[in-house]
Write a protein that holds these residues in place. Sequence first.
Motif, PDB file in Angstrom:
ATOM      1  N   LEU A  54     -33.746   2.263   9.800  1.00  0.00           N
ATOM      2  CA  LEU A  54     -33.447   1.439  10.739  1.00  0.00           C
ATOM      3  C   LEU A  54     -34.281   0.828  11.563  1.00  0.00           C
ATOM      4  O   LEU A  54     -34.809  -0.006  12.029  1.00  0.00           O
ATOM      5  CB  LEU A  54     -32.279   1.779  11.668  1.00  0.00           C
ATOM      6  N   SER A  55     -35.273   1.938  12.042  1.00  0.00           N
ATOM      7  CA  SER A  55     -36.438   1.601  12.951  1.00  0.00           C
ATOM      8  C   SER A  55     -37.520   0.735  12.046  1.00  0.00           C
ATOM      9  O   SER A  55     -38.099  -0.227  12.670  1.00  0.00           O
ATOM     10  CB  SER A  55     -37.211   2.953  13.268  1.00  0.00           C
ATOM     11  N   GLU A  56     -37.539   0.906  11.030  1.00  0.00           N
ATOM     12  CA  GLU A  56     -38.608   0.081  10.114  1.00  0.00           C
ATOM     13  C   GLU A  56     -37.966  -1.199   9.854  1.00  0.00           C
ATOM     14  O   GLU A  56     -38.656  -2.215   9.981  1.00  0.00           O
ATOM     15  CB  GLU A  56     -38.787   0.752   8.716  1.00  0.00           C
ATOM     16  N   TYR A  57     -36.752  -1.289   9.904  1.00  0.00           N
ATOM     17  CA  TYR A  57     -36.136  -2.693   9.718  1.00  0.00           C
ATOM     18  C   TYR A  57     -35.950  -3.294  10.911  1.00  0.00           C
ATOM     19  O   TYR A  57     -36.377  -4.418  10.783  1.00  0.00           O
ATOM     20  CB  TYR A  57     -34.695  -2.255   9.038  1.00  0.00           C
ATOM     21  N   THR A  58     -35.824  -2.741  12.019  1.00  0.00           N
ATOM     22  CA  THR A  58     -35.970  -3.671  13.313  1.00  0.00           C
ATOM     23  C   THR A  58     -37.029  -3.591  13.786  1.00  0.00           C
ATOM     24  O   THR A  58     -37.369  -4.580  14.814  1.00  0.00           O
ATOM     25  CB  THR A  58     -34.783  -2.920  14.294  1.00  0.00           C
ATOM     26  N   GLY A  59     -38.098  -2.711  13.703  1.00  0.00           N
ATOM     27  CA  GLY A  59     -39.373  -2.742  14.177  1.00  0.00           C
ATOM     28  C   GLY A  59     -39.356  -2.033  15.499  1.00  0.00           C
ATOM     29  O   GLY A  59     -40.283  -2.481  16.304  1.00  0.00           O
ATOM     30  N   VAL A  96     -33.164   3.274  18.221  1.00  0.00           N
ATOM     31  CA  VAL A  96     -32.248   2.663  17.403  1.00  0.00           C
ATOM     32  C   VAL A  96     -30.957   3.056  17.991  1.00  0.00           C
ATOM     33  O   VAL A  96     -30.842   4.150  18.884  1.00  0.00           O
ATOM     34  CB  VAL A  96     -32.467   3.495  16.044  1.00  0.00           C
ATOM     35  N   LYS A  97     -29.870   2.286  17.973  1.00  0.00           N
ATOM     36  CA  LYS A  97     -28.688   2.461  18.521  1.00  0.00           C
ATOM     37  C   LYS A  97     -27.957   3.697  17.633  1.00  0.00           C
ATOM     38  O   LYS A  97     -28.002   3.640  16.575  1.00  0.00           O
ATOM     39  CB  LYS A  97     -27.757   1.324  18.351  1.00  0.00           C
ATOM     40  N   ILE A  98     -27.481   4.364  18.345  1.00  0.00           N
ATOM     41  CA  ILE A  98     -26.351   5.684  17.705  1.00  0.00           C
ATOM     42  C   ILE A  98     -25.465   5.037  16.665  1.00  0.00           C
ATOM     43  O   ILE A  98     -24.945   5.348  15.753  1.00  0.00           O
ATOM     44  CB  ILE A  98     -26.044   6.391  18.855  1.00  0.00           C
ATOM     45  N   ALA A  99     -24.883   3.699  17.389  1.00  0.00           N
ATOM     46  CA  ALA A  99     -23.872   3.214  16.716  1.00  0.00           C
ATOM     47  C   ALA A  99     -24.141   2.635  15.164  1.00  0.00           C
ATOM     48  O   ALA A  99     -23.483   2.852  14.212  1.00  0.00           O
ATOM     49  CB  ALA A  99     -23.257   1.907  17.492  1.00  0.00           C
ATOM     50  N   ASP A 100     -25.382   2.283  15.096  1.00  0.00           N
ATOM     51  CA  ASP A 100     -26.017   1.848  13.781  1.00  0.00           C
ATOM     52  C   ASP A 100     -26.377   3.174  12.830  1.00  0.00           C
ATOM     53  O   ASP A 100     -26.157   3.102  11.715  1.00  0.00           O
ATOM     54  CB  ASP A 100     -27.403   1.128  14.282  1.00  0.00           C
ATOM     55  N   ILE A 101     -26.822   4.207  13.568  1.00  0.00           N
ATOM     56  CA  ILE A 101     -26.821   5.689  12.798  1.00  0.00           C
ATOM     57  C   ILE A 101     -25.707   5.867  12.263  1.00  0.00           C
ATOM     58  O   ILE A 101     -25.514   6.280  10.957  1.00  0.00           O
ATOM     59  CB  ILE A 101     -27.629   6.383  13.919  1.00  0.00           C
ATOM     60  N   GLN A 102     -24.558   5.710  13.198  1.00  0.00           N
ATOM     61  CA  GLN A 102     -23.242   6.284  12.578  1.00  0.00           C
ATOM     62  C   GLN A 102     -22.798   5.269  11.498  1.00  0.00           C
ATOM     63  O   GLN A 102     -22.284   5.913  10.467  1.00  0.00           O
ATOM     64  CB  GLN A 102     -22.238   6.127  13.747  1.00  0.00           C
ATOM     65  N   GLU A 103     -22.981   4.023  11.653  1.00  0.00           N
ATOM     66  CA  GLU A 103     -22.663   3.078  10.416  1.00  0.00           C
ATOM     67  C   GLU A 103     -23.304   3.634   9.164  1.00  0.00           C
ATOM     68  O   GLU A 103     -22.586   3.460   8.267  1.00  0.00           O
ATOM     69  CB  GLU A 103     -22.647   1.919  10.984  1.00  0.00           C
TER      70      GLU A 103
END
Length: 81
Positions: A10-15, A19-26
């Motif tokens: 996610l970090s690489e994708y968003t730059g 990173v949001k915990i909600a995105d990690i959970q998803e």
Amino acid sequence: MEIKEAYEALSEYTGSQWVKIADIQELTNQAPAVLAAAIIALMQDRSFRAEPEPFGHRIDDRARRTQVMIGGEYRHHIAWV
């Protein structure tokens, strides 16, 4: 997928370092309680950080379901710094 792997993707994708915990959970599909316990355990890592959302109006239902209480404060973002 592990939290660190999801974070890196996610970090690489968003730059963004944060990173949001909600995105990690998803991405990991972990139950919120399991994810919260893992994040709390990661707080032992000196390079790991979990921080609150600085703009309260951005906290939606998805963020509320995945927020983690640490030190009396809900956290919504993680990073390895």
